[in-house]
Design an enzyme around this catalytic site. Structure first.
Site, PDB file in Angstrom:
ATOM      1  N   GLU A  12      50.999  39.461  39.864  1.00 17.96           N
ATOM      2  CA  GLU A  12      50.323  40.650  40.776  1.00 17.96           C
ATOM      3  C   GLU A  12      51.228  40.709  42.062  1.00 17.96           C
ATOM      4  O   GLU A  12      51.461  41.692  42.838  1.00 17.96           O
ATOM      5  CB  GLU A  12      48.859  40.704  41.183  1.00 17.96           C
ATOM      6  N   ASP A 196      44.193  48.293  31.040  1.00 22.92           N
ATOM      7  CA  ASP A 196      43.528  48.663  29.766  1.00 22.92           C
ATOM      8  C   ASP A 196      42.312  49.388  30.204  1.00 22.92           C
ATOM      9  O   ASP A 196      42.079  49.768  31.230  1.00 22.92           O
ATOM     10  CB  ASP A 196      42.915  47.058  29.331  1.00 22.92           C
TER      11      ASP A 196
END
Ligand code: SAH
Length: 228
Positions: A12, A196
């Site tokens: 990230e 997701d």
């Protein structure tokens, strides 16, 4: 102004470190803190490791030890709102802890005495994010993000979080970071790109889309830095 950029996982913050190129590193409390410059701002960047406890430690350290005056979180999340597809961006307007439960005493889910069920996000920074989205011609969703120390991969749990908190997305760090920032009066923004949709396939989708979604979020954060 010194701005903290925070993620939970190395993937990230990697695109941010790559973009700024030059930075110094400091080891502190089992973490590495990277300091550099971008768009005229002094930055301190770190990933916390996953979950509410580690992210609390890192957010507090970024502010108290490294002197951050604003905190931008960049990362990935599971989508709840069906409008959110993998790769889409969401900025938190309010955040809650879906796994905090003293309902046995008559309190609502996510609430403890002297706390609050929801932490409200900073409107000014959300407005900046919306300006950036417009300029980039991409859709940025605003919504409630629910945080818990669980990787959610079940329709039942996801439905429960949706019904209980009206949440649009879920993840494992946003609310703890928000609690720290609110308490220490540091403006914050929690941005997430969907990796997701927290269903049966979540772990497979997560593995496939972590990098690309983390990149989407990081690119957006860099644009925000150019506007602040
Ligand atoms: N792949 C990692 C575990 C990832 S945990 C490993 O094997 O070590 C999921 C991370 O992404 C957390 O930081 C969380 O904030 C976010 N996230 C993405 N999808 C999520 C979901 N469905 N449920 C909870 N957190 C999710």
């Amino acid at each position: 102004m010194k701005i903290a950029i925070m993620g939970a996982m190395p993937e990230e913050i990697a695109p941010i470190l790559e973009k700024i190129g030059e930075y110094t590193t400091t080891k502190y409390a089992h973490n590495t803190y990277y300091e550099g410059k971008y768009a005229g701002h002094d930055l301190v960047i770190a990933y916390s490791k996953i979950g509410k406890v580690f992210s609390t430690l890192t957010a507090a350290s970024l502010i108290e030890k490294f002197g951050a005056q604003m905190l931008l979180f960049s990362g990935v999340a599971g989508g709840i709102n069906p409008e959110l597809r993998i790769g889409d961006l969401i900025v938190a307007t309010a955040l809650c802890q879906h796994d905090l439960d003293i309902t046995a005493f008559g309190h609502p889910h996510g609430y403890v005495p002297e706390g609050s069920q929801f932490i409200q996000a900073e409107e000014k920074l959300i407005a900046v994010a919306n300006r950036v989205a417009k300029e980039m011609d991409i859709t940025l969703k605003e919504g409630i993000i629910a945080t818990g120390d669980q990787f959610v991969h079940s329709q039942d749990r996801k439905n429960w979080i949706e019904t209980t908190f009206k949440a649009d997305a879920l993840e494992m760090e946003g609310t703890s970071v928000a609690v720290v920032c609110e308490a220490l009066e540091v403006p914050f923004l929690i941005l997430r790109a969907i990796s997701d949709v927290a269903d049966m396939d979540a772990s497979f989708n997560f593995d496939e889309f972590l990098e690309s979604s983390a990149q989407e979020s990081a690119v957006f954060i860099l644009k925000i830095l150019e506007k602040i």
